[in-house]
Design a protein around this motif. Structure first.
Motif, PDB file in Angstrom:
ATOM      1  N   GLU A   3       0.821  -1.221   0.000  1.00 56.63           N
ATOM      2  CA  GLU A   3       0.000   0.000   0.000  1.00 56.63           C
ATOM      3  C   GLU A   3       0.857   1.273   0.000  1.00 56.63           C
ATOM      4  OE1 GLU A   3      -3.663   1.565  -0.497  1.00 56.63           O
ATOM      5  OE2 GLU A   3      -3.189  -0.558  -0.370  1.00 56.63           O
ATOM      6  N   ARG A   4       1.963   1.296   0.750  1.00 60.76           N
ATOM      7  CA  ARG A   4       2.812   2.493   0.790  1.00 60.76           C
ATOM      8  C   ARG A   4       3.423   2.787  -0.567  1.00 60.76           C
ATOM      9  NH1 ARG A   4       7.269   2.088   5.104  1.00 60.76           N
ATOM     10  NH2 ARG A   4       7.375   0.091   4.075  1.00 60.76           N
ATOM     11  N   LYS A   5       3.889   1.739  -1.233  1.00 60.28           N
ATOM     12  CA  LYS A   5       4.507   1.928  -2.543  1.00 60.28           C
ATOM     13  C   LYS A   5       3.468   2.443  -3.540  1.00 60.28           C
ATOM     14  CE  LYS A   5       7.746  -0.327  -5.565  1.00 60.28           C
ATOM     15  NZ  LYS A   5       8.545  -1.522  -5.789  1.00 60.28           N
ATOM     16  N   SER A   8       2.725   6.070  -2.884  1.00 56.11           N
ATOM     17  CA  SER A   8       3.850   6.885  -3.339  1.00 56.11           C
ATOM     18  C   SER A   8       3.798   7.102  -4.848  1.00 56.11           C
ATOM     19  CB  SER A   8       5.160   6.199  -2.940  1.00 56.11           C
ATOM     20  OG  SER A   8       6.250   6.883  -3.471  1.00 56.11           O
ATOM     21  N   ILE A   9       3.505   6.044  -5.583  1.00 59.51           N
ATOM     22  CA  ILE A   9       3.423   6.147  -7.047  1.00 59.51           C
ATOM     23  C   ILE A   9       2.259   7.045  -7.462  1.00 59.51           C
ATOM     24  CG2 ILE A   9       2.955   4.841  -9.165  1.00 59.51           C
ATOM     25  CD1 ILE A   9       4.537   2.529  -7.895  1.00 59.51           C
ATOM     26  N   VAL A  10       1.119   6.890  -6.789  1.00 58.20           N
ATOM     27  CA  VAL A  10      -0.045   7.716  -7.105  1.00 58.20           C
ATOM     28  C   VAL A  10       0.265   9.187  -6.840  1.00 58.20           C
ATOM     29  CG1 VAL A  10      -2.420   8.256  -6.408  1.00 58.20           C
ATOM     30  CG2 VAL A  10      -1.744   5.876  -6.790  1.00 58.20           C
ATOM     31  N   ALA A  11       0.892   9.479  -5.711  1.00 61.22           N
ATOM     32  CA  ALA A  11       1.238  10.867  -5.388  1.00 61.22           C
ATOM     33  C   ALA A  11       2.209  11.438  -6.423  1.00 61.22           C
ATOM     34  CB  ALA A  11       1.848  10.944  -3.985  1.00 61.22           C
ATOM     35  N   TYR A  12       3.206  10.654  -6.834  1.00 62.13           N
ATOM     36  CA  TYR A  12       4.159  11.097  -7.846  1.00 62.13           C
ATOM     37  C   TYR A  12       3.443  11.416  -9.158  1.00 62.13           C
ATOM     38  CZ  TYR A  12       7.726  10.874 -11.449  1.00 62.13           C
ATOM     39  OH  TYR A  12       8.515  11.148 -12.523  1.00 62.13           O
ATOM     40  N   LEU A  13       2.560  10.527  -9.578  1.00 59.39           N
ATOM     41  CA  LEU A  13       1.831  10.748 -10.835  1.00 59.39           C
ATOM     42  C   LEU A  13       0.937  11.978 -10.751  1.00 59.39           C
ATOM     43  CD1 LEU A  13       0.904   7.072 -11.785  1.00 59.39           C
ATOM     44  CD2 LEU A  13       2.610   8.545 -12.863  1.00 59.39           C
ATOM     45  N   GLN A  14       0.294  12.178  -9.615  1.00 62.15           N
ATOM     46  CA  GLN A  14      -0.550  13.360  -9.449  1.00 62.15           C
ATOM     47  C   GLN A  14       0.271  14.640  -9.525  1.00 62.15           C
ATOM     48  OE1 GLN A  14      -2.545  12.353  -5.783  1.00 62.15           O
ATOM     49  NE2 GLN A  14      -4.335  11.545  -6.878  1.00 62.15           N
ATOM     50  N   ARG A  15       1.453  14.642  -8.905  1.00 65.79           N
ATOM     51  CA  ARG A  15       2.319  15.831  -8.972  1.00 65.79           C
ATOM     52  C   ARG A  15       2.752  16.104 -10.413  1.00 65.79           C
ATOM     53  NH1 ARG A  15       4.836  13.439  -4.566  1.00 65.79           N
ATOM     54  NH2 ARG A  15       6.625  12.858  -5.856  1.00 65.79           N
TER      55      ARG A  15
END
Length: 113
Positions: A3-5, A8-15
């Protein structure tokens, strides 16, 4: 994936989407266009080059047909039909034991211990 990974990927893509002003609708439209383009391909070679059969023929088609290959050889639909028409089974003509005792002996079912 934990879940953490994933988060992290979702947050990176959103940014990155915000940075380049990319909307989810634009991504969905791009994916739909790619799928439409893939489905429109009528001819494909062994290297993955495709052609929808409209407009000027690409260089790989020109070269192949100049060398004597038929255009139907590269047909995607024909290959799909062949795969769907295949029947599961055994080609007994290739049986190395044909005509021997091994071909006629019935195997006994295995017993569970």
């Amino acid at each position: 994936m934990d879940e953490r990974k994933r988060d992290s990927i979702v947050a990176y893509l959103q940014r990155r989407m915000a940075e380049f002003n990319i909307t989810p609708e634009a991504i969905a439209a791009s994916i739909a266009e790619d799928q439409r383009r893939i489905l429109a391909v009528k001819y494909r070679d062994a290297f993955g080059n495709g052609w929808d059969g409209e407009g000027a023929a690409p260089q790989w088609v020109v070269q192949a047909t100049s060398a004597g290959q038929s255009l139907e050889h590269f047909s995607v639909r024909k290959a799909q039909e062949k795969q769907s028409n295949k029947t599961a089974g055994v080609n007994w003509r290739d049986d190395p034991f044909a005509g021997t005792r091994l071909a006629t002996v019935k195997a006994e079912p295995l017993q569970a211990p």
